[in-house]
Structures are given as structure tokens and as C-alpha cells.
Write a protein that holds these residues in place. Structure first.
Motif: not given
Length: 279
Positions: A13-26
Motif C-alpha cells: 500500500x504505497x502512501x501519499x507524500x506530503x510536505x509541511x513548511x513551517x515558519x513566519x518568514x515564508x
């Protein structure tokens, strides 16, 4: 001591891939995000693709809510930023809150951070004092949700951490990117796609997406395993208003589907432009 990859993925069962970018500067525009295109590149090199990306500022409640969704998703998630030990770094604490777990100093992380501090003291010609307030404070960078495993950091040895399929790395690209590669290669190699991947498309002028939708639906029905995509543009510097219409998937499926796509477009009063190929 060699870190133990976490988790061992199940190949069926291949999962999905996610990205979370954290930071006020972005979000404030003070810094431009470089993680999104790089993570897409790292995944693509392994025959994978990014399914979701999310940006969040340095607000603990929002970070906790984002991480709760990440842990519940079952996806492989990379979270960048906020794992330091300054007052605006909240990610470690929010991960623990999202999991309803206590924070604890990870023993391997403690050893790595102390080794880093000892090396720095030696390079500066100083005597290392483990009880110095600065050195005690730096150990907070190894305080993770209980049960976490570490992600090695080849740049400065200060580790990131993983809980299940959610992986936390620093915001600095020079650290984050090799750490993400390590996670992919150590934990998820069984899902790498070795077969060839092909994308073929054509530039279509004078058409509306709604008009082309039945053709797109018919192609996906007739050629299971391929994906049909439509990318409209209104101000392209070379082609102006147009739609890039194409199919992607395994070459053996894409080529006949693309032939059918071109044949189907002949029934519309549209002008076709350049054909594009990407593999």
C-alpha cells in the motif's frame, strides 16, 4: 550508534507524500521557500510524486492542527522548520501535543548534541562545561515526543526526528535536504518506481476545458492506469491563451492513449500547437 529508520513501510500500500513548511518568514515573504521544488525533485528521482503541500506560520495552535491531520493521514509527511530551541520554534512541542504524548530528551540525540558541543569547544580552544547554561539549553534540540526516532544530520550532527511516517527536519535547506533523502532511502525504498514514466501533451488553442472534459473522461475510462491532465494558461509569453492537454503514466499505456487524444481532438474546431514530451 546507527539510527534505526522509522517506520518500516508496507510495500503493498504505497502512501501519499506530503510536505509541511513551517515558519513566519515564508508567509511574510522575508524568505522564499526552496523546499517545495526540491522535495518534488527528490521524489521524482525515485519515481514518486508529491501529493500535498501546506504552509503554516509560527502559531502553535495552527501547527498542532496541521500536524494532527498529518499524523491521521497515513501519508509520508516531511515537516521543515521550527525544531530548534528558540522561543519561536514550536514544532517539537506541537508534535507532542498533536499526539498527546509527553516530551522527552532522546538519548541518542543527547549524545550527538553533546558531541557537537564538545567539538565546538575544542575547535575554539575552550574547556567543555556540560553544566554551562548555554550547553544545557542546547539539549532542548534533542527533546522530542516520547518514542520518536532520530534522523541523522550530516551537516552539524543535530538530529531531526520521526514519529511514524511523519518526519521532522530543520528549515535550513543544507540540512533538511540530505535528511529527507536519508529518510526516503532508508525507510521507503520499496515504493520507489523503477519503471519508466512518460508524459505527452499538446498545446491546444481555441478550446474551453469544459468542452474537452468528456474527451478526458473517456480517455481515462478507455486506458486504465493513465492520468489525463489539463493545464490552462491565459498569459503565456509565447503561446498566449491556451490549454496544455496531455496524458501521463507508463510508456506502454501513454503512447496509445496519446494517439487517441489527438484523434479525439480532431472532432473539435481547435488549433493544435507544439507537442511536448517529458520522461
Amino acid at each position: 550508534m546507527t539510527p534505526t529508520p522509522s517506520p518500516q513501510a508496507q510495500p503493498e500500500h504505497r502512501p501519499g507524500f506530503r510536505l509541511i513548511v513551517i515558519g513566519d518568514e515564508i508567509l511574510s515573504g522575508k524568505r522564499a521557500d526552496k523546499h517545495l521544488p526540491k522535495v518534488i525533485e527528490l521524489l521524482k528521482a525515485r519515481g514518486l510524486q508529491l501529493d500535498c503541500a501546506e504552509y503554516v506560520g509560527d502559531d502553535p495552535d495552527r501547527i498542532t492542527a496541521v500536524l494532527q491531520r498529518a499524523f491521521e493521514s497515513g501519508d509520508v509527511v516531511f515537516s521543515t522548520g521550527g525544531i530548534g530551541a528558540t522561543p519561536d520554534d514550536h514544532t517539537r512541542q506541537c508534535a507532542a501535543a498533536a499526539l498527546a504524548l509527553p516530551l522527552a530528551l532522546h538519548p541518542q540525540a543527547k549524545d550527538l548534541i553533546e558531541q557537537r558541543m564538545q567539538n565546538q569547544a575544542r575547535e575554539q580552544g575552550k574547556v567543555y562545561d556540560a553544566q554551562a547554561p548555554d550547553n544545557v539549553h542546547r539539549l532542548n534540540m534533542g527533546v522530542f515526543p516520547q518514542g520518536a526516532s532520530i534522523i541523522p544530520n550530516p551537516y552539524n550532527q543535530i538530529p531531526g526526528f520521526s514519529v511514524g511516517r511523519v518526519h521532522f527536519v530543520p528549515g535550513f535547506p543544507v540540512m533538511a535536504w540530505p535528511m529527507i533523502e536519508w529518510v526516503l532511502d532508508s525507510c521507503y525504498a520499496q515504493w520507489f518506481q523503477n519503471q519508466a514514466w512518460l508524459e505527452r501533451s499538446v498545446i491546444v488553442f481555441g478550446a474551453m476545458e469544459a468542452t474537452l472534459t468528456p474527451l478526458m473522461q473517456q480517455l481515462e475510462q478507455d486506458y486504465p492506469g493513465i492520468k489525463v491532465f489539463s493545464l490552462p494558461s491565459v498569459d503565456h509569453p509565447e503561446w498566449g491563451r491556451h490549454i496544455e492537454l496531455g496524458v501521463k503514466g507508463a510508456p506502454g499505456l501513454v503512447n496509445p492513449a496519446y494517439v487517441a487524444l489527438l484523434a479525439g481532438l480532431q472532432t473539435f474546431q481547435v488549433k493544435l500547437g507544439p507537442e511536448l514530451v517529458q520522461s
